[in-house]
Motif scaffolding. Sequence first.
Motif, PDB file in Angstrom:
ATOM      1  N   VAL A 228       0.846  -1.203   0.000  1.00 52.41           N
ATOM      2  CA  VAL A 228       0.000   0.000   0.000  1.00 52.41           C
ATOM      3  C   VAL A 228       0.878   1.250   0.000  1.00 52.41           C
ATOM      4  O   VAL A 228       0.663   2.181  -0.786  1.00 52.41           O
ATOM      5  N   ARG A 229       1.892   1.257   0.868  1.00 47.95           N
ATOM      6  CA  ARG A 229       2.801   2.411   0.934  1.00 47.95           C
ATOM      7  C   ARG A 229       3.541   2.594  -0.390  1.00 47.95           C
ATOM      8  O   ARG A 229       3.756   3.717  -0.850  1.00 47.95           O
ATOM      9  N   TYR A 230       3.929   1.468  -0.989  1.00 43.26           N
ATOM     10  CA  TYR A 230       4.642   1.536  -2.274  1.00 43.26           C
ATOM     11  C   TYR A 230       3.758   2.177  -3.345  1.00 43.26           C
ATOM     12  O   TYR A 230       4.209   3.072  -4.080  1.00 43.26           O
ATOM     13  N   LEU A 231       2.515   1.695  -3.462  1.00 43.16           N
ATOM     14  CA  LEU A 231       1.615   2.235  -4.485  1.00 43.16           C
ATOM     15  C   LEU A 231       1.368   3.731  -4.289  1.00 43.16           C
ATOM     16  O   LEU A 231       1.375   4.501  -5.247  1.00 43.16           O
ATOM     17  N   MET A 232       1.159   4.129  -3.044  1.00 44.49           N
ATOM     18  CA  MET A 232       0.916   5.553  -2.777  1.00 44.49           C
ATOM     19  C   MET A 232       2.132   6.402  -3.159  1.00 44.49           C
ATOM     20  O   MET A 232       1.997   7.488  -3.708  1.00 44.49           O
ATOM     21  N   SER A 233       3.322   5.886  -2.863  1.00 43.18           N
ATOM     22  CA  SER A 233       4.536   6.630  -3.222  1.00 43.18           C
ATOM     23  C   SER A 233       4.680   6.723  -4.745  1.00 43.18           C
ATOM     24  O   SER A 233       5.116   7.740  -5.279  1.00 43.18           O
ATOM     25  N   GLN A 234       4.274   5.673  -5.459  1.00 48.73           N
ATOM     26  CA  GLN A 234       4.327   5.688  -6.924  1.00 48.73           C
ATOM     27  C   GLN A 234       3.333   6.703  -7.492  1.00 48.73           C
ATOM     28  O   GLN A 234       3.654   7.441  -8.420  1.00 48.73           O
ATOM     29  N   PHE A 235       2.129   6.713  -6.924  1.00 48.22           N
ATOM     30  CA  PHE A 235       1.118   7.661  -7.393  1.00 48.22           C
ATOM     31  C   PHE A 235       1.574   9.103  -7.140  1.00 48.22           C
ATOM     32  O   PHE A 235       1.411   9.977  -7.987  1.00 48.22           O
ATOM     33  N   ARG A 236       2.159   9.329  -5.965  1.00 47.17           N
ATOM     34  CA  ARG A 236       2.656  10.685  -5.651  1.00 47.17           C
ATOM     35  C   ARG A 236       3.740  11.100  -6.639  1.00 47.17           C
ATOM     36  O   ARG A 236       3.798  12.253  -7.070  1.00 47.17           O
ATOM     37  N   ALA A 237       4.618  10.136  -6.969  1.00 46.00           N
ATOM     38  CA  ALA A 237       5.698  10.433  -7.909  1.00 46.00           C
ATOM     39  C   ALA A 237       5.152  10.773  -9.291  1.00 46.00           C
ATOM     40  O   ALA A 237       5.709  11.613 -10.011  1.00 46.00           O
ATOM     41  N   GLU A 238       4.046  10.133  -9.677  1.00 46.61           N
ATOM     42  CA  GLU A 238       3.432  10.413 -10.972  1.00 46.61           C
ATOM     43  C   GLU A 238       2.713  11.761 -10.977  1.00 46.61           C
ATOM     44  O   GLU A 238       2.664  12.453 -11.992  1.00 46.61           O
ATOM     45  N   ILE A 239       2.138  12.138  -9.814  1.00 47.95           N
ATOM     46  CA  ILE A 239       1.403  13.404  -9.714  1.00 47.95           C
ATOM     47  C   ILE A 239       2.355  14.597  -9.639  1.00 47.95           C
ATOM     48  O   ILE A 239       2.068  15.667 -10.180  1.00 47.95           O
ATOM     49  N   ALA A 240       3.473  14.410  -8.950  1.00 52.97           N
ATOM     50  CA  ALA A 240       4.393  15.524  -8.643  1.00 52.97           C
ATOM     51  C   ALA A 240       4.742  16.406  -9.845  1.00 52.97           C
ATOM     52  O   ALA A 240       4.720  17.642  -9.719  1.00 52.97           O
ATOM     53  N   PRO A 241       5.044  15.843 -11.024  1.00 55.51           N
ATOM     54  CA  PRO A 241       5.419  16.718 -12.157  1.00 55.51           C
ATOM     55  C   PRO A 241       4.238  17.495 -12.756  1.00 55.51           C
ATOM     56  O   PRO A 241       4.444  18.386 -13.572  1.00 55.51           O
ATOM     57  N   ILE A 242       2.994  17.117 -12.368  1.00 54.57           N
ATOM     58  CA  ILE A 242       1.817  17.785 -12.946  1.00 54.57           C
ATOM     59  C   ILE A 242       1.529  19.067 -12.165  1.00 54.57           C
ATOM     60  O   ILE A 242       0.930  19.039 -11.096  1.00 54.57           O
ATOM     61  N   ALA A 243       1.982  20.178 -12.713  1.00 51.98           N
ATOM     62  CA  ALA A 243       1.808  21.468 -12.020  1.00 51.98           C
ATOM     63  C   ALA A 243       0.408  22.042 -12.212  1.00 51.98           C
ATOM     64  O   ALA A 243      -0.132  22.714 -11.325  1.00 51.98           O
ATOM     65  N   ASP A 244      -0.211  21.762 -13.359  1.00 53.37           N
ATOM     66  CA  ASP A 244      -1.536  22.308 -13.666  1.00 53.37           C
ATOM     67  C   ASP A 244      -2.596  21.614 -12.805  1.00 53.37           C
ATOM     68  O   ASP A 244      -2.730  20.379 -12.844  1.00 53.37           O
ATOM     69  N   ASN A 245      -3.356  22.392 -12.031  1.00 53.55           N
ATOM     70  CA  ASN A 245      -4.347  21.841 -11.101  1.00 53.55           C
ATOM     71  C   ASN A 245      -5.452  21.059 -11.800  1.00 53.55           C
ATOM     72  O   ASN A 245      -5.910  20.027 -11.292  1.00 53.55           O
TER      73      ASN A 245
END
Length: 303
Positions: A228-245
Amino acid sequence: MMMLNHLTFLINEDIPKQLRKSHILNPKFISQVMFGRCPKLEYLEREFLASLKNSTKEETIRIAVKSCQYGIVPLLDKLIQWLPDIEVRQMDILDPDPEGKYLFKFLHKLLFDLYSYLEKNFYQYMDDEYKMPDYNKHLFREFIMQSLVTVKSSPQFRSLDSRLQRIVIAPLERSISLANSDYLTHGNRDYVEKLANQLLGFVKKGNDNVWRLYNRLQYIDFNSADYVRYLMSQFRAEIAPIADNKRRYLWLIERRKKIAHQLVENGTSFRIGQKSLKAVLDEWLKWEIYHAKRMLELEMISK
């Protein structure tokens, strides 16, 4: 069960008494047991079914099945202890030997077949948390060892993130570790077997990507805290570069839909009693979506 009680007395009292006299069993004693005193499998099955004949309540049947399970497992393990490793690996060979060890294998097969009969016909009533017979562990260990070799040697598996590799094979390695010999219960055995089969499916398919692996693990509800922690960290990593709300908000909505549409096998879970992987991810994404929506609203107001 009278016949099971008879076998219990034979294995716990009669045979040890013979072994105290000599480590080589008397051929006459072996003949008496195998061809005279020992009940046949069909008689044991019939006697067990007769004990349930008048039972209509689920709990009464559960008690009877568990009682039989608790009676068989220690006897199977005791018989295994009397056999050298080479004989355990050749359990299906019942040829007479000079020391009479084929009697132990004969009795083991009888009880193991009865145990298999319980698993096949009354599995839902058995105790999931009770230990597996040692012979089941032996057979299971061989399957898991072969699975680990196949999975770990696969280029497709080795291409995965090293952290993900460690997380998904940890239950398999733990199930065959001698340090965790009490870990393997009915429930654990069944889940680890499903996990092994999903990993084998992933590496044998050839064209599965990491998202297909995520789908496979969600299907068997691999709700390991590490995963669960791994998946959440992966999702955060994918979201991080998306600056546009707005793009971030839409990405999260799509990810939540994607997870919601993935299948989950009924009654399967790595950690029974904990929230399912699907529910945990949905809850996390829901709050991420709420936060992204608020940021988007504030951005629109400021304009």
